[in-house]
Design a protein around this motif. Structure first.
Motif, mmCIF file in Angstrom:
data_model
loop_
_atom_site.group_PDB
_atom_site.id
_atom_site.type_symbol
_atom_site.label_atom_id
_atom_site.label_comp_id
_atom_site.label_asym_id
_atom_site.label_seq_id
_atom_site.Cartn_x
_atom_site.Cartn_y
_atom_site.Cartn_z
ATOM 1 N N LYS A 1 0.582 -1.412 -0.006
ATOM 2 C CA LYS A 1 -0.032 0.377 0.153
ATOM 3 C C LYS A 1 0.643 1.056 0.112
ATOM 4 O O LYS A 1 0.263 1.989 -0.495
ATOM 5 C CB LYS A 1 -0.896 -0.332 1.464
ATOM 6 C CG LYS A 1 -1.887 1.363 1.001
ATOM 7 C CD LYS A 1 -3.201 1.161 -0.059
ATOM 8 C CE LYS A 1 -4.381 1.897 0.412
ATOM 9 N NZ LYS A 1 -3.435 3.134 0.756
ATOM 10 N N GLU B 1 2.496 1.928 -3.767
ATOM 11 C CA GLU B 1 0.989 2.634 -4.311
ATOM 12 C C GLU B 1 0.868 3.627 -4.196
ATOM 13 O O GLU B 1 0.804 4.023 -4.667
ATOM 14 C CB GLU B 1 -0.489 1.463 -4.668
ATOM 15 C CG GLU B 1 -1.147 1.670 -5.183
ATOM 16 C CD GLU B 1 -2.138 1.032 -5.245
ATOM 17 O OE1 GLU B 1 -3.251 1.446 -5.898
ATOM 18 O OE2 GLU B 1 -2.459 0.226 -4.049
ATOM 19 N N ASN C 1 3.691 5.773 -5.734
ATOM 20 C CA ASN C 1 4.060 5.499 -7.607
ATOM 21 C C ASN C 1 5.270 4.366 -7.023
ATOM 22 O O ASN C 1 6.401 5.273 -7.914
ATOM 23 C CB ASN C 1 3.980 6.904 -8.230
ATOM 24 C CG ASN C 1 4.585 6.671 -9.569
ATOM 25 O OD1 ASN C 1 3.816 5.538 -9.786
ATOM 26 N ND2 ASN C 1 4.684 7.504 -10.200
#
Length: 215
Positions: free
Chosen positions: A136, A139, A142
């Motif tokens: 997480k 993500e 990036n």
């Protein structure tokens, strides 16, 4: 072995997370548990196949100690890929990734590829950071993400090669250019020019047919 490009990597993260062991496992395909802590920076290189082209990866392994941080920041510049490593058994090393990421983004090309690596999965029974939590974070920021083990080799190649494939894609798209000294991508040095008579560059011997330049 000839190669098409050179990609510069840096490996960053807290002391003791296994940065040097990861580089050794990838470049030499071996593991040594008692590697000394890096002082300043260490260097390794290897030629790999990336999307059908030979690419030389130049890997700079940086010290994780705070007292070396101002020195190692100088090696961030001109990096195409940054591998940010934490130890899945030590939550503090994961908590510090935000600081390492800020350093990397401040000192590298804005198009550099960031790879988050959770090392030491061979110690899964001592895990303090879940895969889901790290994924997480990656993500949200990036980043690419992989968990691996320098000790048994699991996913180590994937960490380096997935980063290389993303860099290569940006080269093909023109986002990263070998003509930009800050891109972290270079063309290999041309071979030395061999003068008539067998000499290469300065210091080459004169052949009997050599002529003095009049220019």
């Amino acid at each position: 072995m000839s190669h098409r490009y050179v990609f510069k990597y840096i490996i960053i993260g807290d002391m003791g997370v296994g940065k040097s062991c990861l580089m050794q496992r990838f470049t030499e395909q071996r593991y040594k548990s008692d590697l000394p802590h890096t002082i300043g920076v260490e260097f390794g290189s290897v030629i790999v196949d990336v999307n059908g082209e030979a690419v030389k990866l130049q890997i700079w392994d940086t010290a994780g100690q705070e007292r070396f941080r101002s020195v190692t920041r100088g090696y961030y510049r001109g990096s195409a890929g940054a591998l940010l490593v934490f130890d899945v058994t030590r939550r503090a090393t994961f908590a510090h990734i935000s600081s390492w990421l800020a350093d990397a983004r401040s000192n590298t090309n804005p198009h550099a590829i960031m790879m988050l690596i959770g090392n030491k999965t061979d110690l899964d029974d001592q895990r303090e950071v879940s895969y889901e939590e790290a994924a997480k974070f990656a993500e949200d920021n990036n980043m690419l993400f992989v968990e691996c083990s320098a000790k048994n080799g699991d996913n180590v190649d994937q960490a380096f090669l997935a980063t290389a494939r993303k860099i290569h894609e940006k080269v093909l798209c023109g986002i990263l250019s070998p003509t930009d000294p800050d891109s972290g991508v270079q063309l290999p040095a041309p071979p030395p020019v061999v003068k008539p008579g067998g000499g290469a560059g300065k210091g080459g011997g004169k052949g009997k047919d050599d002529k003095k330049c009049d220019c």
